[in-house]
Design an enzyme around this catalytic site. Sequence first.
Site, mmCIF file in Angstrom:
data_model
loop_
_atom_site.group_PDB
_atom_site.id
_atom_site.type_symbol
_atom_site.label_atom_id
_atom_site.label_comp_id
_atom_site.label_asym_id
_atom_site.label_seq_id
_atom_site.Cartn_x
_atom_site.Cartn_y
_atom_site.Cartn_z
ATOM 1 N N ASP A 1 0.893 -1.157 0.000
ATOM 2 C CA ASP A 1 0.000 0.000 0.000
ATOM 3 C C ASP A 1 0.924 1.198 0.000
ATOM 4 O O ASP A 1 2.152 1.049 0.082
ATOM 5 C CB ASP A 1 -0.927 -0.025 1.240
ATOM 6 C CG ASP A 1 -2.266 0.644 0.955
ATOM 7 O OD1 ASP A 1 -2.283 1.864 0.691
ATOM 8 O OD2 ASP A 1 -3.287 -0.057 0.996
ATOM 9 N N HIS B 1 -4.038 3.317 -4.026
ATOM 10 C CA HIS B 1 -3.235 2.934 -2.851
ATOM 11 C C HIS B 1 -1.801 2.551 -3.255
ATOM 12 O O HIS B 1 -1.225 1.625 -2.698
ATOM 13 C CB HIS B 1 -3.870 1.731 -2.131
ATOM 14 C CG HIS B 1 -5.115 2.076 -1.363
ATOM 15 N ND1 HIS B 1 -5.096 2.522 -0.074
ATOM 16 C CD2 HIS B 1 -6.421 2.023 -1.720
ATOM 17 C CE1 HIS B 1 -6.337 2.738 0.342
ATOM 18 N NE2 HIS B 1 -7.165 2.447 -0.633
ATOM 19 N N GLU C 1 -10.762 2.248 -4.279
ATOM 20 C CA GLU C 1 -10.463 3.647 -3.990
ATOM 21 C C GLU C 1 -9.423 4.310 -4.899
ATOM 22 O O GLU C 1 -8.621 5.129 -4.440
ATOM 23 C CB GLU C 1 -10.039 3.788 -2.520
ATOM 24 C CG GLU C 1 -11.125 3.335 -1.566
ATOM 25 C CD GLU C 1 -10.793 3.535 -0.095
ATOM 26 O OE1 GLU C 1 -11.573 4.149 0.613
ATOM 27 O OE2 GLU C 1 -9.720 3.044 0.341
HETATM 28 C C1 ACM Z 1 -10.961 -1.093 1.694
HETATM 29 O O1 ACM Z 1 -11.296 -1.139 2.894
HETATM 30 N N1 ACM Z 1 -10.514 0.036 1.155
HETATM 31 C C2 ACM Z 1 -11.034 -2.279 0.854
#
Ligand code: ACM
Length: 489
Positions: free
Chosen positions: A131, A208, A268
Site C-alpha cells: 500500500d 493505494h 479507492e
Molecule cells: C478497503 O477497505 N478500502 C477495501
Amino acid sequence: MKFLLFLALSIGLVPAPVKHTPEREHTSFKKAVAQLEPWQQEEAYRITFDGKHVKIEALTPQGRFRAQKTLEQLELLGEKPVGTIFDYPRLRHRGLMIDESRSFKGLAFLKKQIDAMALLKLNVLHLHLDDSAGWRIESESYPDLTRETAFRKGRTYHEWEAGKYQFTTADDPDGYGGYYTKAQLKELVAYAAERFITVIPEIEMPGHSMEVGYAYPQVLCEHPNGRLHMGAWDLCPGSEGTFRLLEAVLKEVMDIFPSPLIHIGGDEATMKTWSQCVNCRKRMEQEGFTDIKELQGYLVRRIEAFVRSHGRRIIGWDEILETGVPEGAVVQSWRGVEGGRKASALGYDYIMSPNSHCYYNYYQDLIRKEPKAVGELVSLRFTYGYEPLGEGMDPAHLLGVQANLWTELIPTPEHAEYMLYPRLFALAETAWTPAALKEYKGFRKRARALLDVFQSLGYQTFDMDSESDLARSGLQRFPPEGTPIPIDD
Ligand code: ACM
Ligand code: ZN
C-alpha cells in the site's frame, strides 16, 4: 437445506456433542456425508466419545485435521464430552485479512495468527502486502520496491502521514518498516498449508500505490508538459511501464503463493491524474473510451487475463464492479453489503466482508474506553449477528465471509491481536455454523471461556468482562445520552 438433514449440531467455535443415537451409530460416515457438497465432504468429520475412547472419522486429511482442532479446543477448555459430533462447514471461504503495509508485524506474528485461525477452523489468510505506506514483499524483478519503500520515516502510519510520506532505507536507525523475503513467504505458505489454510496475496492496484511510483516513476502519469505526477496515489493505466511492473511482480507472487485466487485490490482509485495524462488520454483514444473510469476497467481486464493465463483467478474489492468485471473474477464486498448483492445478481462469485460488520479495525466498545479506532461500533454481539446471505442473494455464488484488519491505527502486533480476539471467534462461527443454529447467549459463554484459553496461549485480547452495556446490547450506533440500554445476555 441439505445440512439440516444431518442434524448438524456443530458450532464453529466449540462443537456441541450430541447424544449417541442408534441411527447415527449405524450410519456409515461415508453415507452420512454423501449429500453434502464435495468441498464440505472434504472438511467433514465425526468424533465419537464413549467415555473411554475417542474415534475420529473423516474422508480426507483435512477432515481429520478439523476434528483434531475440535478435540484440541475441547481439551483446552477442559471439556470431556460423551456422544457424537458430526460436523462440517457452512461456507468454503472463512477468511481473515491482515494489512502488513501500514504496520509491519512480521513472520512470528503471522504464524501465531495462523495457529489461532486453525483452532477456529478458519481457512484463508489474505495478506495485504503493499500500500502507499510501504511495499512488503521481496521482488527480484523490481528490487527498488523494497529497497526504496519498505522503510519509512515515522513509526506509525499517522506519523508518516504528518511527516509528508517520507521513505528511507533499511540502514536508517530511525526508519520503520521491513518486508518479507521470498523464503519467508514460502515458509509461511507451507506453515499455513500444513494447517489447511490458504494464503491469498494481494498486490494493490491502481489506487493505494504511492510507494510504487516513488520507487519506479515509469508507472506514474505524465503531464503534457513532460513532468511526472510525483507522489500520485494511482498507477497510470496508460503507461506500458505499469503493466510491465505489475505482470513481473504478479508472476513472482504466483511463484510463491499457490493460492487459486490472487487479489488485485482495485479499491479507492482517485483517478485524479488520469485526465491530465498524455498516456492515459492516448489509451482512451485507442480504446474508444469516453469516461475516465473505463481506464480502471481496462487495467483490471488486462491483469485478469494475465493472471488467468497462469491458471489463477483474480479477486478484487467491490469497486471492480463499476467498470465491468471480467468473467471468472471474484468480488469482495467491503462498502457494506451492496457489492455482494450486485455481484450475486450479476452471477459472480462473491465474498462478504462488509465494513459495517467485518472490519475489526473499527471500535469494539465505547470510544472513551478504547484505543483510537475507526468508524462505528462493531461489538462482539453486533458482528456475531451478521448473516452473509442477504435476502435475494444467491447462495451458490457466496464463497464465504472474511474479517479485515486494516492497520493505520494499529501500530503493534499486540494491538492487532487485541482487535481480533474475541471478534474473530464470531466470524469463525458465522462462517462454519448454519445460520439457524447460531445463538448469541451460548456463543458468548463459549467465547468468554475461549478467551481465557487464548490469554493463556499468549494472545493479547479485548476484555469481555469490562464490555459496556452498549456493546453488550449489540447496538451499532451510539444512542442519545440517557437512553436505557437493554442487556439480555
Ligand atoms: C478497503 O477497505 N478500502 C477495501
Ligand atoms: Zn496516466
